[in-house]
Write a protein that holds these residues in place. Structure first.
Motif, short mmCIF file in Angstrom:
data_model
loop_
_atom_site.label_atom_id
_atom_site.label_comp_id
_atom_site.label_asym_id
_atom_site.label_seq_id
_atom_site.Cartn_x
_atom_site.Cartn_y
_atom_site.Cartn_z
N MET A 1 -13.77 12.50 -17.89
CA MET A 1 -13.08 11.25 -17.54
C MET A 1 -14.09 10.16 -17.20
N SER A 2 -13.70 8.93 -17.43
CA SER A 2 -14.63 7.83 -17.20
C SER A 2 -14.74 7.50 -15.71
N LEU A 3 -15.58 6.52 -15.41
CA LEU A 3 -15.84 6.17 -14.01
C LEU A 3 -14.71 5.31 -13.44
N PRO A 4 -14.55 5.39 -12.12
CA PRO A 4 -13.53 4.53 -11.53
C PRO A 4 -13.96 3.06 -11.53
N LEU A 5 -13.02 2.19 -11.82
CA LEU A 5 -13.29 0.75 -11.70
C LEU A 5 -12.71 0.23 -10.39
N VAL A 6 -11.54 0.76 -10.01
CA VAL A 6 -10.89 0.33 -8.78
C VAL A 6 -10.59 1.57 -7.94
N GLU A 7 -10.98 1.53 -6.68
CA GLU A 7 -10.63 2.62 -5.77
C GLU A 7 -9.99 2.02 -4.53
N VAL A 8 -8.74 2.36 -4.33
CA VAL A 8 -8.01 1.84 -3.19
C VAL A 8 -7.75 3.00 -2.25
N THR A 9 -8.08 2.84 -0.97
CA THR A 9 -7.90 3.92 -0.02
C THR A 9 -7.08 3.47 1.18
N ASP A 10 -5.97 4.14 1.38
CA ASP A 10 -5.11 3.91 2.55
C ASP A 10 -4.84 2.42 2.80
N LEU A 11 -4.53 1.72 1.77
CA LEU A 11 -4.30 0.27 1.87
C LEU A 11 -2.98 -0.03 2.58
N LYS A 12 -3.08 -0.92 3.57
CA LYS A 12 -1.86 -1.41 4.23
C LYS A 12 -1.83 -2.93 4.15
N VAL A 13 -0.69 -3.45 3.79
CA VAL A 13 -0.51 -4.90 3.81
C VAL A 13 0.81 -5.18 4.52
N TYR A 14 0.71 -5.75 5.72
CA TYR A 14 1.90 -6.09 6.49
C TYR A 14 2.07 -7.60 6.51
N PHE A 15 3.30 -8.05 6.35
CA PHE A 15 3.58 -9.47 6.50
C PHE A 15 4.29 -9.66 7.84
N PRO A 16 3.69 -10.42 8.74
CA PRO A 16 4.32 -10.58 10.06
C PRO A 16 5.63 -11.36 9.96
N ILE A 17 6.62 -10.94 10.76
CA ILE A 17 7.86 -11.70 10.86
C ILE A 17 7.82 -12.43 12.19
N ARG A 18 7.97 -13.72 12.14
CA ARG A 18 7.95 -14.50 13.38
C ARG A 18 9.31 -15.09 13.61
N SER A 19 9.64 -15.26 14.89
CA SER A 19 10.91 -15.91 15.18
C SER A 19 10.78 -16.66 16.49
N GLY A 20 11.75 -17.48 16.78
CA GLY A 20 11.69 -18.30 17.99
C GLY A 20 11.52 -19.75 17.60
N LEU A 21 12.26 -20.61 18.28
CA LEU A 21 12.26 -22.02 17.89
C LEU A 21 11.08 -22.77 18.48
N VAL A 22 10.80 -22.52 19.73
CA VAL A 22 9.74 -23.27 20.41
C VAL A 22 8.42 -22.52 20.30
N VAL A 23 8.41 -21.34 20.83
CA VAL A 23 7.21 -20.52 20.75
C VAL A 23 7.46 -19.42 19.72
N GLU A 24 6.66 -19.41 18.67
CA GLU A 24 6.84 -18.37 17.66
C GLU A 24 6.33 -17.04 18.18
N ARG A 25 7.20 -16.05 18.11
CA ARG A 25 6.77 -14.73 18.55
C ARG A 25 6.70 -13.81 17.35
N HIS A 26 5.78 -12.88 17.41
CA HIS A 26 5.64 -11.88 16.36
C HIS A 26 6.64 -10.77 16.67
N VAL A 27 7.73 -10.71 15.89
CA VAL A 27 8.80 -9.77 16.25
C VAL A 27 8.80 -8.50 15.40
#
Ligand SMILES: Nc1ncnc2c1ncn2[C@@H]1O[C@H](COP(=O)(O)OP(=O)(O)O)[C@@H](O)[C@H]1O
Ligand SMILES: Nc1ncnc2c1ncn2[C@@H]1O[C@H](COP(=O)(O)OP(=O)(O)O)[C@@H](O)[C@H]1O
Ligand SMILES: [Mg+2]
Ligand SMILES: [Mg+2]
Lengths: 343, 336
Positions: A1-27
């Motif tokens: 088999m050929s060589l790896p070009l891309v190696e991804v390990t335990d990748l996490k991508v979280y998008f924060p959800i914020r709420s609150g009218l005056v002070v935005e909180r990370h909910v």
């Protein structure tokens, strides 16, 4: 088999959800990608499938660092790019291109096709004369008409716009192309032209593809190996042929059985696994195995409490299911109320 | 054979546009029998939606009045008064669309929308209508139906909304359900649920179904008969089984060759249909597919080919149908 070009390990991508009218909180967080590991070998096509919202686009974009990873590691051609600053990333960016479902939104409507394709070359300081020759060549290899250079994106059909985007992506001789649903918006007769073109370009330019799509028939056709995602996690990775003939994960089985086949005889005699219910939310994914709430093979407690790791099954096949062997041997069978036989 | 339930003859629809007249549907004819499932399949822009909108008298403003006739219950639907047509639409022929939100009111609860239609068309009292609404939601596979009546459309997922749409569509026990790309926006596992549901309801309610889709796999799994549409006309019609096994119109054969099949053995190159669909800016005077067709003959470029019967119940609009020797060998022997 050929060589790896891309190696991804335990990748996490979280998008924060914020709420609150005056002070935005990370909910909370949308856990769009939650621990994905995969390798893409040089010259191969890795297909990435799964239903909408499972995180395919996010994986693709994060590999190109168009999204910032929350954690995990991304290595391209031996170089760890996870935390590389933008300045050092730029030269690498040219070697990794993205092709989108709707190329129109990424094409400047006021620029003619010639200058759209020429732009990356000019930015790179190529001589005007050389640029013209290269543009002419690119327009030809993607199968656009010769006079395309002087025309504008809106004058072209969806399939042809896809070719314009492709010509531009190829300008800097990339090694990797992340194609995100590149044929999903096209009618079948045009889709076939595009799929063949992608295959030809791969041979001609030595390309490696991450082919992201929800259509399993298309993915099976074009991919050497396929990774199946569900709610931010990889359920199974296997060579294309094996994934179809001997799927190991219950989700892969269900997904395969749900894809309609354009043959009434086959359709009438197929056994169908009709999953119950909808996809759970990626904000609060189910504990244990993410698929357990819909899995026809679910077993007491372990599936609900313990997250299954991706582990090797057969040659080149990895699966994240506690009971993959027992299911393969027929020791665990699906609950009858979840399997409908196609009438 | 029994009388058809619905009989469409020479249906023609044209649109006004700044660039001239668009010939969207060019004289199509077909029958639908009670309880039958008919697929209309073709690529985008070929006239599938316009056909169904014309039958129901809900063409957009830019359209000229449709020509031809749509006979149902002894009346021509194209000649009915608005009020009479509204009655037919609510009660006899129902329609569901790709995006249920186009027919659901976002500010009314599901219960309100369901019961209103029941009370109007079936003259039910409030309590009976509520009970019937619960039973309808139950029949389309929505659990906790009683509680769900108080929900608003946006509180449902795409698949659930399509179920609600189906519940509304079948609420007055229509004889015909027209489903226009009902699963195109859904994921495959949800599509499988909705198609199962449609198949079940068609047999339980003894309803005829016209299923409009671009997906050959979907018609293969659901429909008794299939009409293939190209550039505003039917190019091939027949029993689904024989049409797929022995496609005789070059366009049908071309479509089947160009879709990747999940169950393909080994890696074969796809055979695309060359070129693109021509515009619909003039009334066709020749075969619309001829410019893309390797089987086209002189006649194809001079005249519009009529639908002709080439095997019992199997019609093709082509002067030079695909010879049997060009069909995949397996297909021919199996079909015999
Ligand atoms: N920029 C973003 N901000 C917040 N949430 C996002 C963003 N992009 C994607 N998501 C969410 O992440 C999940 C995965 O999305 P995506 O990667 O687009 O899935 P797929 O491509 O498989 O359909 C979805 O729940 C989606 O709503
Ligand atoms: N509101 C409209 N105004 C002008 N032309 C229209 C309109 N709606 C549809 N058409 C034309 O009718 C043709 C058929 O459209 P349609 O029936 O929606 O196709 P599909 O087979 O994708 O459902 C299209 O090619 C389009 O040109
Ligand atoms: Mg996506
Ligand atoms: Mg349509």
């Amino acid at each position: 088999m050929s060589l790896p070009l891309v190696e991804v390990t335990d990748l996490k991508v979280y998008f924060p959800i914020r709420s609150g009218l005056v002070v935005e909180r990370h909910v909370g967080d949308v856990k769009a990608v939650d621990g994905v590991s995969l390798t893409i070998f040089k010259g191969e096509t890795l297909g990435l499938v799964g239903e909408s919202g499972c995180g395919k686009t996010t994986v693709g974009r994060t590999i190109l660092r168009l999204y910032e990873p929350t954690s995990g590691r991304i290595v391209i051609d031996g170089k760890d790019i996870t935390d590389l600053p933008e300045r050092e990333l730029r030269p690498l960016r040219d070697k990794m291109q993205m092709v989108f479902q709707d190329p129109y939104s990424s094409l400047n409507p006021r620029q003619n096709v010639g200058s759209i394709v020429a732009e990356p070359l000019l930015i790179h300081g190529m001589e005007r004369k050389e640029v013209d020759a290269k543009v002419r060549h690119l327009i030809e290899v993607v199968g656009l008409p010769h006079d395309a250079a002087n025309r504008y994106p809106h004058e072209f059909s969806g399939g042809q716009r896809q070719r314009i985007g492709l010509a531009r992506s190829l300008a800097l001789n990339p090694a990797l192309i992340v194609a995100d649903e590149p044929v999903s918006a096209l009618d079948v007769s045009i889709q076939a032209q595009m799929i063949n073109l992608l295959e030809d370009l791969q041979d001609e330019f030595d390309l490696t593809y991450l082919f992201v799509a929800h259509d399993l028939a298309v993915v099976r056709h074009i991919s050497d190996r396929i990774a199946v995602m569900y709610l931010g996690k990889i359920m199974e990775i296997a060579p294309s042929q094996e994934l179809y003939t001997a799927p190991s994960h219950p989700y892969t089985k269900a997904l395969l059985s749900a894809v309609p086949i354009p043959d009434p005889k086959v359709e009438r005699s197929r056994e169908r696994i009709i999953l119950k219910g909808d996809l759970p939310s990626p904000v609060n994914p189910p504990p244990g195995c993410r698929f357990h709430t819909r899995c026809p093979y679910v077993q007491e407690t372990r599936c609900r409490t313990e997250v299954p790791e991706l582990r090797a099954m057969k040659q080149g096949q990895v699966v994240a299911c506690h009971f993959a062997e027992e299911i393969a041997d027929g020791k665990i069978t699906p609950r009858s109320e979840m399997v409908g036989l196609a009438p | 054979m029994s009388e058809p339930l619905l009989s469409v003859t020479d249906l023609e629809v044209r649109f006004k546009s700044r660039r001239g007249t668009i010939h969207a549907v060019n004289g199509i004819s077909f029958d639908l029998r009670a309880g039958e499932t008919l697929g209309i399949v073709g690529e985008s822009g070929c006239g599938k939606s316009v056909t169904s909108l014309a039958m129901l008298g809900i063409l957009p403003r830019q359209a000229y009045p449709a020509d031809g006739s749509v006979m149902f219950g002894g009346r021509d639907l194209l000649r009915l008064k608005d009020q009479e047509m509204r009655e037919v639409r609510g009660k006899d022929i129902a329609m569901i669309f790709q995006d249920p939100m186009t027919s659901l009111n976002p500010i009314l609860t599901i219960g309100r929308q369901l019961t209103e239609s029941l009370r109007r068309h079936l003259k039910m009292d409030k309590e009976t209508a509520r009970e019937e609404a619960v039973s309808l939601l139950d029949r389309v596979g929505i659990s906790d139906a009683g509680d769900r009546l108080r929900s608003y459309p946006h509180q449902f997922s795409g698949g659930m909304r399509q179920r609600v749409m189906i519940a509304m569509a079948i609420s007055c026990r229509p004889k015909i359900l027209i489903a226009d790309e009902p699963t195109t926006a859904l994921d495959v596992t949800i599509q499988a649920q909705i198609l199962e549901l449609l198949k079940r309801l068609v047999s339980e309610e003894q309803m005829a179904l016209i299923l409009i889709t671009h997906d050959l796999g979907v018609v293969a799994g659901v429909c008794d008969r299939t009409n293939v549409m190209y550039a505003g006309g039917f190019v091939e019609t027949g029993a689904t089984e024989s049409l797929f096994a022995t496609p005789r119109h070059p366009y049908t054969a071309g479509l089947l060759d160009s879709v990747p099949r999940l169950d393909a053995s080994g890696k074969q190159r796809l055979v695309p249909i060359p070129g693109t669909v021509k515009t619909l800016m003039e009334k066709p005077t020749s075969c619309a597919f001829a410019p893309r067709c390797m089987y086209a003959v002189d006649e194809s470029r001079r005249e519009v080919p009529p639908l002709r019967e080439i095997a019992p119940g199997h019609h093709v609009a082509c002067f030079n149908p695909v010879p049997e020797s060009d069909l995949p060998q397996g297909a021919i022997t199996e079909a015999r």
